[in-house]
Enzyme design. Structure first.
Site, mmCIF file in Angstrom:
data_model
loop_
_atom_site.group_PDB
_atom_site.id
_atom_site.type_symbol
_atom_site.label_atom_id
_atom_site.label_comp_id
_atom_site.label_asym_id
_atom_site.label_seq_id
_atom_site.Cartn_x
_atom_site.Cartn_y
_atom_site.Cartn_z
ATOM 1 N N SER A 15 -1.645 6.094 -4.500
ATOM 2 C CA SER A 15 -2.788 6.407 -4.150
ATOM 3 C C SER A 15 -2.929 7.393 -2.869
ATOM 4 O O SER A 15 -3.670 7.998 -2.277
ATOM 5 C CB SER A 15 -3.650 4.997 -3.802
ATOM 6 O OG SER A 15 -3.072 4.352 -2.653
ATOM 7 N N ASN A 16 -1.675 6.960 -1.659
ATOM 8 C CA ASN A 16 -1.784 7.598 -0.745
ATOM 9 C C ASN A 16 -1.475 9.360 -0.943
ATOM 10 O O ASN A 16 -1.898 10.141 -0.369
ATOM 11 C CB ASN A 16 -0.540 7.248 0.379
ATOM 12 C CG ASN A 16 -1.389 6.364 1.003
ATOM 13 O OD1 ASN A 16 -1.929 6.712 2.211
ATOM 14 N ND2 ASN A 16 -0.934 4.892 0.793
ATOM 15 N N LEU A 95 16.541 4.791 2.822
ATOM 16 C CA LEU A 95 16.947 6.317 2.470
ATOM 17 C C LEU A 95 18.599 5.993 2.980
ATOM 18 O O LEU A 95 18.897 5.337 4.238
ATOM 19 C CB LEU A 95 16.264 7.207 3.159
ATOM 20 C CG LEU A 95 15.044 7.487 2.694
ATOM 21 C CD1 LEU A 95 13.910 8.222 3.509
ATOM 22 C CD2 LEU A 95 15.125 8.134 1.158
ATOM 23 N N HIS A 111 2.998 3.533 7.036
ATOM 24 C CA HIS A 111 3.230 2.035 6.931
ATOM 25 C C HIS A 111 1.884 1.378 6.960
ATOM 26 O O HIS A 111 1.294 1.545 8.137
ATOM 27 C CB HIS A 111 4.122 1.506 8.165
ATOM 28 C CG HIS A 111 4.607 0.090 8.100
ATOM 29 N ND1 HIS A 111 5.460 -0.350 7.216
ATOM 30 C CD2 HIS A 111 4.191 -0.830 9.025
ATOM 31 C CE1 HIS A 111 5.522 -1.645 7.448
ATOM 32 N NE2 HIS A 111 4.862 -2.000 8.582
ATOM 33 N N VAL A 146 14.568 1.197 9.288
ATOM 34 C CA VAL A 146 13.220 1.341 8.759
ATOM 35 C C VAL A 146 12.113 0.938 9.503
ATOM 36 O O VAL A 146 12.000 -0.082 10.386
ATOM 37 C CB VAL A 146 13.492 0.064 7.478
ATOM 38 C CG1 VAL A 146 11.975 -0.036 6.972
ATOM 39 C CG2 VAL A 146 14.496 0.467 6.581
ATOM 40 N N ASP A 147 11.026 1.736 9.297
ATOM 41 C CA ASP A 147 9.849 1.475 10.076
ATOM 42 C C ASP A 147 9.643 1.770 11.438
ATOM 43 O O ASP A 147 8.949 1.086 12.330
ATOM 44 C CB ASP A 147 8.932 0.366 9.542
ATOM 45 C CG ASP A 147 8.805 0.196 8.263
ATOM 46 O OD1 ASP A 147 8.670 1.242 7.532
ATOM 47 O OD2 ASP A 147 8.595 -0.852 7.640
ATOM 48 N N ALA A 175 -8.240 2.890 5.009
ATOM 49 C CA ALA A 175 -7.956 3.818 6.257
ATOM 50 C C ALA A 175 -6.579 4.492 6.151
ATOM 51 O O ALA A 175 -6.497 5.670 6.617
ATOM 52 C CB ALA A 175 -7.642 2.624 7.475
ATOM 53 N N GLU A 176 -5.661 4.158 5.340
ATOM 54 C CA GLU A 176 -4.515 4.820 5.042
ATOM 55 C C GLU A 176 -4.879 6.285 4.472
ATOM 56 O O GLU A 176 -4.308 7.244 4.679
ATOM 57 C CB GLU A 176 -3.506 4.198 4.102
ATOM 58 C CG GLU A 176 -2.926 2.940 4.973
ATOM 59 C CD GLU A 176 -2.045 2.260 3.747
ATOM 60 O OE1 GLU A 176 -1.169 2.962 3.358
ATOM 61 O OE2 GLU A 176 -1.910 1.002 3.796
#
Ligand code: GRF
Length: 217
Positions: A15-16, A95, A111, A146-147, A175-176
């Protein structure tokens, strides 16, 4: 106008990715999506890309001999397509260091929490369990852990009475879909740059610049 050539990495729903594809349809949008790669060949997001006429690579990480080998295949596909910049959009695989290095400062991620709070998975469940009143989403440059990585833009989203994981996830996801195209525009237009690990907003002294906003009423 020459547009930034963007490759998008996905694992699922997409969806993003769809929000980025929609935004990039605008003639004045400074980026174009030229390749979508999934590590899961059945990812629904691939169909969204195909429907938009965007080339896809449906890869299967389970068939690769190692994480490094799989990431090399992705890297080669990105380069062959002339990709200049990578957006991770629900890419659910860690990754390799080599891939992160190869795309240093040329790869961003979204995120579903206000980093550095709530990195990792199950963010909404954890926010609810902690009784948080505000959460949101973050677009950031990708670093090896990560993140983590310099934060480009964040959107704040309220937790409301009666929320469960699904209702909160849906509110954050909405919101994303605003934040990610917004953040990519900032980067692709040169309004945001990164020096070391510091984000610079062109022509703006204020660190927040235009990049902190709440799309919710
Ligand atoms: C989003 O919540 C994103 O923030 C997270 O994974 C989810 C992907 O959703 N990294 P979609 O595939 O973009 O619909």
């Amino acid at each position: 106008m020459s547009k930034l050539r963007v490759g998008v990495l996905i694992s699922g729903r997409g969806s993003n990715l769809a929000a980025l594809i929609d935004a990039a349809r605008a003639p004045d949008y400074p980026a174009e999506i030229v390749l979508v790669i999934s590590n899961r060949p059945q990812a629904a997001g691939l169909d969204r890309a195909r429907a938009a006429g965007i080339p896809v690579r449906a890869l299967d990480h389970k068939l690769a001999e190692s994480r490094e080998a799989f990431d090399r295949t992705m890297d080669e596909a990105l380069r062959a397509a002339g990709v200049e910049f990578v957006c991770m959009a629900g890419y659910l695989r860690v990754l390799s260091d080599g891939f992160v290095d190869a795309w240093h400062n040329r790869m961003i991620n979204i995120h579903p929490a206000l980093l550095p709070a709530y990195p990792g998975l199950d963010t909404h469940r954890r926010v609810l369990a902690d009784g948080g009143r505000i959460t949101g989403c973050t677009v950031h440059y990708v670093r090896k852990a990560v993140d983590t990585g310099p934060i480009i833009a964040q959107a704040a989203v309220p937790v409301v009475a009666g929320d469960d994981e699904a209702s909160l996830a849906a509110r954050v996801l909405a919101a994303e879909h605003v934040l990610y195209p917004f953040a990519l525009r900032l980067v692709a237009s040169g309004q945001v740059t990164v020096a070391g690990d510091e984000i610079r907003y062109a022509g703006m002294a204020d660190r927040a610049g235009p990049a902190l906003f709440s799309p919710m009423p």
